[in-house]
Design a protein around this motif. Structure first.
Motif, PDB file in Angstrom:
ATOM      1  N   VAL A  60       0.843  -1.199   0.000  1.00  0.00           N
ATOM      2  CA  VAL A  60       0.000   0.000   0.000  1.00  0.00           C
ATOM      3  C   VAL A  60       0.880   1.253   0.000  1.00  0.00           C
ATOM      4  O   VAL A  60       0.626   2.209  -0.743  1.00  0.00           O
ATOM      5  N   MET A  61       1.919   1.238   0.814  1.00  0.00           N
ATOM      6  CA  MET A  61       2.824   2.392   0.868  1.00  0.00           C
ATOM      7  C   MET A  61       3.515   2.605  -0.472  1.00  0.00           C
ATOM      8  O   MET A  61       3.661   3.741  -0.928  1.00  0.00           O
ATOM      9  N   LYS A  62       3.939   1.534  -1.119  1.00  0.00           N
ATOM     10  CA  LYS A  62       4.592   1.657  -2.427  1.00  0.00           C
ATOM     11  C   LYS A  62       3.667   2.318  -3.441  1.00  0.00           C
ATOM     12  O   LYS A  62       4.106   3.169  -4.220  1.00  0.00           O
ATOM     13  N   GLN A  63       2.406   1.943  -3.419  1.00  0.00           N
ATOM     14  CA  GLN A  63       1.455   2.548  -4.354  1.00  0.00           C
ATOM     15  C   GLN A  63       1.306   4.042  -4.092  1.00  0.00           C
ATOM     16  O   GLN A  63       1.284   4.849  -5.027  1.00  0.00           O
ATOM     17  N   GLN A  64       1.225   4.431  -2.819  1.00  0.00           N
ATOM     18  CA  GLN A  64       1.087   5.846  -2.471  1.00  0.00           C
ATOM     19  C   GLN A  64       2.343   6.624  -2.879  1.00  0.00           C
ATOM     20  O   GLN A  64       2.255   7.718  -3.439  1.00  0.00           O
ATOM     21  N   ILE A  65       3.498   6.057  -2.573  1.00  0.00           N
ATOM     22  CA  ILE A  65       4.757   6.730  -2.880  1.00  0.00           C
ATOM     23  C   ILE A  65       4.962   6.835  -4.378  1.00  0.00           C
ATOM     24  O   ILE A  65       5.384   7.883  -4.890  1.00  0.00           O
ATOM     25  N   ALA A  66       4.660   5.763  -5.109  1.00  0.00           N
ATOM     26  CA  ALA A  66       4.797   5.790  -6.566  1.00  0.00           C
ATOM     27  C   ALA A  66       3.921   6.886  -7.160  1.00  0.00           C
ATOM     28  O   ALA A  66       4.343   7.581  -8.100  1.00  0.00           O
ATOM     29  N   ALA A  67       2.723   7.072  -6.633  1.00  0.00           N
ATOM     30  CA  ALA A  67       1.844   8.133  -7.126  1.00  0.00           C
ATOM     31  C   ALA A  67       2.496   9.500  -6.945  1.00  0.00           C
ATOM     32  O   ALA A  67       2.394  10.365  -7.819  1.00  0.00           O
ATOM     33  N   LEU A  69       5.916  10.081  -6.577  1.00  0.00           N
ATOM     34  CA  LEU A  69       7.189  10.186  -7.291  1.00  0.00           C
ATOM     35  C   LEU A  69       7.058  10.080  -8.807  1.00  0.00           C
ATOM     36  O   LEU A  69       7.926  10.548  -9.537  1.00  0.00           O
ATOM     37  N   LEU A  70       6.005   9.464  -9.279  1.00  0.00           N
ATOM     38  CA  LEU A  70       5.839   9.285 -10.724  1.00  0.00           C
ATOM     39  C   LEU A  70       4.825  10.252 -11.314  1.00  0.00           C
ATOM     40  O   LEU A  70       4.544  10.204 -12.512  1.00  0.00           O
ATOM     41  N   GLY A  71       4.302  11.126 -10.485  1.00  0.00           N
ATOM     42  CA  GLY A  71       3.299  12.086 -10.946  1.00  0.00           C
ATOM     43  C   GLY A  71       3.908  13.196 -11.783  1.00  0.00           C
ATOM     44  O   GLY A  71       5.082  13.158 -12.154  1.00  0.00           O
ATOM     45  N   PRO A  72       3.123  14.217 -12.053  1.00  0.00           N
ATOM     46  CA  PRO A  72       3.616  15.338 -12.856  1.00  0.00           C
ATOM     47  C   PRO A  72       4.562  16.238 -12.060  1.00  0.00           C
ATOM     48  O   PRO A  72       4.587  16.185 -10.835  1.00  0.00           O
ATOM     49  N   GLY A  73       5.306  17.036 -12.793  1.00  0.00           N
ATOM     50  CA  GLY A  73       6.191  18.016 -12.166  1.00  0.00           C
ATOM     51  C   GLY A  73       7.651  17.655 -12.320  1.00  0.00           C
ATOM     52  O   GLY A  73       8.015  16.572 -12.786  1.00  0.00           O
ATOM     53  N   SER A  74       8.477  18.580 -11.892  1.00  0.00           N
ATOM     54  CA  SER A  74       9.922  18.366 -11.947  1.00  0.00           C
ATOM     55  C   SER A  74      10.315  17.326 -10.897  1.00  0.00           C
ATOM     56  O   SER A  74       9.527  16.984 -10.017  1.00  0.00           O
ATOM     57  N   ALA A  75      11.532  16.856 -10.995  1.00  0.00           N
ATOM     58  CA  ALA A  75      12.033  15.887 -10.012  1.00  0.00           C
ATOM     59  C   ALA A  75      11.974  16.487  -8.608  1.00  0.00           C
ATOM     60  O   ALA A  75      11.533  15.832  -7.662  1.00  0.00           O
ATOM     61  N   TYR A  76      12.404  17.725  -8.467  1.00  0.00           N
ATOM     62  CA  TYR A  76      12.377  18.382  -7.163  1.00  0.00           C
ATOM     63  C   TYR A  76      10.942  18.487  -6.642  1.00  0.00           C
ATOM     64  O   TYR A  76      10.677  18.217  -5.470  1.00  0.00           O
ATOM     65  N   GLU A  77      10.013  18.869  -7.499  1.00  0.00           N
ATOM     66  CA  GLU A  77       8.612  19.013  -7.080  1.00  0.00           C
ATOM     67  C   GLU A  77       8.019  17.671  -6.649  1.00  0.00           C
ATOM     68  O   GLU A  77       7.272  17.602  -5.665  1.00  0.00           O
ATOM     69  N   ILE A  79       9.700  15.024  -5.463  1.00  0.00           N
ATOM     70  CA  ILE A  79      10.302  14.631  -4.183  1.00  0.00           C
ATOM     71  C   ILE A  79       9.727  15.486  -3.065  1.00  0.00           C
ATOM     72  O   ILE A  79       9.372  14.978  -1.993  1.00  0.00           O
ATOM     73  N   SER A  80       9.589  16.768  -3.313  1.00  0.00           N
ATOM     74  CA  SER A  80       8.990  17.662  -2.319  1.00  0.00           C
ATOM     75  C   SER A  80       7.560  17.220  -2.012  1.00  0.00           C
ATOM     76  O   SER A  80       7.140  17.195  -0.849  1.00  0.00           O
ATOM     77  N   GLY A  81       6.814  16.859  -3.036  1.00  0.00           N
ATOM     78  CA  GLY A  81       5.444  16.394  -2.840  1.00  0.00           C
ATOM     79  C   GLY A  81       5.388  15.154  -1.963  1.00  0.00           C
ATOM     80  O   GLY A  81       4.531  15.042  -1.080  1.00  0.00           O
ATOM     81  N   TYR A  82       6.311  14.219  -2.197  1.00  0.00           N
ATOM     82  CA  TYR A  82       6.359  13.019  -1.358  1.00  0.00           C
ATOM     83  C   TYR A  82       6.708  13.393   0.085  1.00  0.00           C
ATOM     84  O   TYR A  82       6.062  12.956   1.026  1.00  0.00           O
ATOM     85  N   LEU A  83       7.735  14.214   0.266  1.00  0.00           N
ATOM     86  CA  LEU A  83       8.178  14.567   1.614  1.00  0.00           C
ATOM     87  C   LEU A  83       7.127  15.368   2.374  1.00  0.00           C
ATOM     88  O   LEU A  83       6.983  15.220   3.582  1.00  0.00           O
ATOM     89  N   ARG A  84       6.385  16.196   1.660  1.00  0.00           N
ATOM     90  CA  ARG A  84       5.396  17.064   2.306  1.00  0.00           C
ATOM     91  C   ARG A  84       3.986  16.453   2.319  1.00  0.00           C
ATOM     92  O   ARG A  84       3.051  17.093   2.792  1.00  0.00           O
ATOM     93  N   ARG A  85       3.847  15.237   1.834  1.00  0.00           N
ATOM     94  CA  ARG A  85       2.536  14.590   1.811  1.00  0.00           C
ATOM     95  C   ARG A  85       1.924  14.602   3.200  1.00  0.00           C
ATOM     96  O   ARG A  85       2.624  14.493   4.208  1.00  0.00           O
TER      97      ARG A  85
END
Length: 190
Positions: A60-67, A69-77, A79-85
């Motif tokens: 379940v966590m992998k699916q959430q994280i993949a969403a 990290l693989l979503g739209p935006g720059s690499a920084y955005e 990673i920031s999105g994952y960290l700030r989730r």
């Protein structure tokens, strides 16, 4: 939800709340609202059920994280999105908390899904960082594997700091610091 699913989901919740040692078969049965025979019909015992629950939690966590990290935006955005989730940081990480349980730590088979989850996460983050490096978003000097491992550690350490202080803002401080360090590798966008 069928009986097996109720057992797995109830165990997932209890492991996150109480850890392995604090999760009794009786508590699992009560939470799942099933009889003792049901547990032993599907699983050999508590450790077998806990293994299935930890594997499910990791999936379940992998699916959430993949969403993230693989979503739209720059690499920084991303990673920031994952960290700030949005997270319940005072509850801690459902996988990270299990690493602190002495019975899980003492059993290599029981800890395998945990180690695999963190390895997968570091690899996924490394891939995003390398993608950003190839795209010119990050400096070629960015050590992607080391930074990915550090970002995983920041999240886990952020949970610990927040729980120790009973203050979610400590998690946010750790994330803000990690992103500030990562930003030092960013190249100006044209």
């Amino acid at each position: 939800m069928d009986t097996r699913e109720r057992l797995v989901e109830s165990t997932r919740e209890l492991l996150w709340e109480r850890g392995y040692v604090g999760t009794s078969p009786a508590a699992i049965l009560e939470r799942a609202q099933v009889g003792q025979g049901s547990m032993y019909h599907f699983f050999r015992g508590k450790s077998d059920l806990a293994q299935a629950a930890m594997e499910r939690t990791a999936e379940v966590m992998k699916q959430q994280i993949a969403a993230d990290l693989l979503g739209p935006g720059s690499a920084y955005e991303r990673i920031s999105g994952y960290l700030r989730r949005d997270r319940d940081v005072l509850k801690g990480c459902p996988v990270g908390r299990m690493t602190l349980d002495p019975e899980i730590f003492a059993s290599e088979p029981a800890s395998e899904p945990l180690e695999e989850m963190f390895s997968w996460l570091a690899s996924a983050m490394r891939d995003v960082l390398e993608e950003g490096r190839r795209a010119g978003e990050f400096s070629p000097e960015l050590p992607a594997q080391q930074v990915a491992t550090a970002l995983v550690a920041v999240v886990q350490g952020g949970y610990v700091l927040a729980r120790a202080a009973h203050e979610p803002a400590r998690f946010d401080e750790a994330v803000d610091g990690a992103l500030a360090l990562l930003a030092a590798y960013r190249r100006p966008q044209r």
